[in-house]
Design an enzyme around this catalytic site. Structure first.
Site, short mmCIF file in Angstrom:
data_model
loop_
_atom_site.label_atom_id
_atom_site.label_comp_id
_atom_site.label_asym_id
_atom_site.label_seq_id
_atom_site.Cartn_x
_atom_site.Cartn_y
_atom_site.Cartn_z
N CYS A 236 0.82 -1.21 0.00
CA CYS A 236 0.00 0.00 0.00
C CYS A 236 0.86 1.26 0.00
O CYS A 236 0.50 2.27 -0.62
CB CYS A 236 -0.91 0.02 1.23
N CYS B 164 -8.46 -2.62 -4.09
CA CYS B 164 -7.76 -3.49 -5.03
C CYS B 164 -8.38 -4.89 -5.01
O CYS B 164 -8.86 -5.36 -3.98
CB CYS B 164 -6.30 -3.61 -4.64
N CYS C 204 -7.39 -7.52 -2.28
CA CYS C 204 -7.60 -7.14 -0.87
C CYS C 204 -9.04 -6.71 -0.60
O CYS C 204 -9.30 -6.00 0.38
CB CYS C 204 -6.64 -6.02 -0.48
N CYS D 39 -5.40 1.62 4.43
CA CYS D 39 -4.30 1.40 3.49
C CYS D 39 -3.10 2.27 3.83
O CYS D 39 -1.97 1.98 3.43
CB CYS D 39 -4.75 1.66 2.06
FE1 SF4 Z 1 -1.46 -3.72 -2.47
FE2 SF4 Z 1 -3.74 -4.63 -1.43
FE3 SF4 Z 1 -2.78 -2.22 -0.76
FE4 SF4 Z 1 -3.79 -2.66 -3.20
S1 SF4 Z 1 -4.90 -2.69 -1.23
S2 SF4 Z 1 -1.96 -1.54 -2.73
S3 SF4 Z 1 -3.08 -4.79 -3.57
S4 SF4 Z 1 -1.86 -4.25 -0.30
#
Ligand code: SF4
Length: 291
Positions: free
Chosen positions: A164, A251, A254, A277
């Protein structure tokens, strides 16, 4: 409180950039501002120029005002150095609509991690058509494939904080350096972590330089029901995944569906003690004056 009705007309851009007198907003007159031209990122100037007392007074005032009045204040105060950041959750869509109806042409940006749902990418195009604007997509330095080369595959499964930071926080940080005010769709009802969100918050952007960013959360007091009532009433395009059990959509790796009764953001980062995040937690908050 009526969330939609505004008792004051939207200010003209001339009021923002032309140095006209304060219109009773309780903030310093704009006469010191000559134009909206950007100043260099990282300038030692205290970008927002919002004192702790002002922030506290504004939060008291905004508690009794409409969302459009909050947005009008941000436009009057910051002009196009205020921008809406959205991941196309319901609140962001409503905020964009309220700004549009009030003639407040805030720039809009989003974070494109390269891992968004196809439905989310399609929604961006639909919203650009609906609102007649371009949404700036902020991308990370590394593609998903390059990140896998550097950190190994599927970093989100092993270190979602690092993922993130690379794919969301750092691109956002670069954008905030261009701004004085960041408009968000944060709502207190979304999660325990967001329960104390204030409408006006001040953050250090660069400690040691005095550079700060004002974060304005005009949707803080909206309920989920109010958001979706507004979206349906005005036929605002929204992510079809919301109709498939997804409440908070980020995303693909996630984001999961949630069940009735769970917090709205319960479907994010399942299996990790992670509730944010990082984009709303990486900046140190300035402590506001208590009145
Ligand atoms: Fe990475 Fe998940 Fe964060 Fe998206 S939400 S940036 S896939 S850890």
């Amino acid at each position: 409180m009526n969330l939609l009705e505004s008792s004051s007309p939207p200010p003209s851009p001339a009021q923002v950039c032309g140095g006209e007198a304060d219109s009773g907003s309780g903030v310093p007159p704009l006469s010191a501002r000559t134009e909206c031209a950007p100043y260099p990122p990282g300038s030692a100037r205290e970008a927002a120029g919002l004192s702790s007392r002002e922030a506290a007074e504004l939060n008291l005032r905004f508690a009794g005002q409409t969302t459009q009045e909050v947005l009008a204040w941000a436009w009057e105060r910051f002009g196009n150095r205020a921008a809406i950041g959205t991941s196309y959750q319901g609140a962001g869509l409503v905020m964009m609509h309220l700004a549009k109806m009030a003639g407040l042409t805030f720039p809009v940006f989003t974070l494109d991690t390269g891992l968004l749902f196809p439905e989310t990418l399609a929604l961006k195009r639909r919203l650009e058509d609906f609102y007649g604007l371009k949404i700036q997509a902020l991308e990370p330095d590394l593609t998903v494939e390059e990140q896998a080369d550097v950190h190994g595959p599927e970093l989100w499964k092993r270190d979602p904080d690092l993922c993130c930071t690379a794919r969301k926080v750092l691109p956002l940080r670069g954008k905030l350096e261009e701004l004085d005010c960041w408009l968000t769709g944060l709502r207190r009802e979304q999660s325990h972590a967001r329960a104390a969100v204030e409408i006006v918050e001040r953050y250090h952007l660069e400690e040691g330089t005095g550079r700060e960013i004002v974060k304005v959360n005009p949707m803080a007091h909206w309920s989920r029901e109010q958001i979706w009532s507004h979206i349906r009433q005005h036929n605002i395009p929204y992510n079809p995944l919301h109709d498939q059990g997804y409440h908070s959509i980020g995303c693909m790796p996630c984001t999961r569906r949630i069940t009735e009764g769970q917090e709205e953001r319960a479907g994010r980062w399942i299996g990790f003690k992670k509730v944010e995040c990082g984009i709303h937690t990486f900046l140190p908050k300035k402590v506001d004056f208590q009145i």
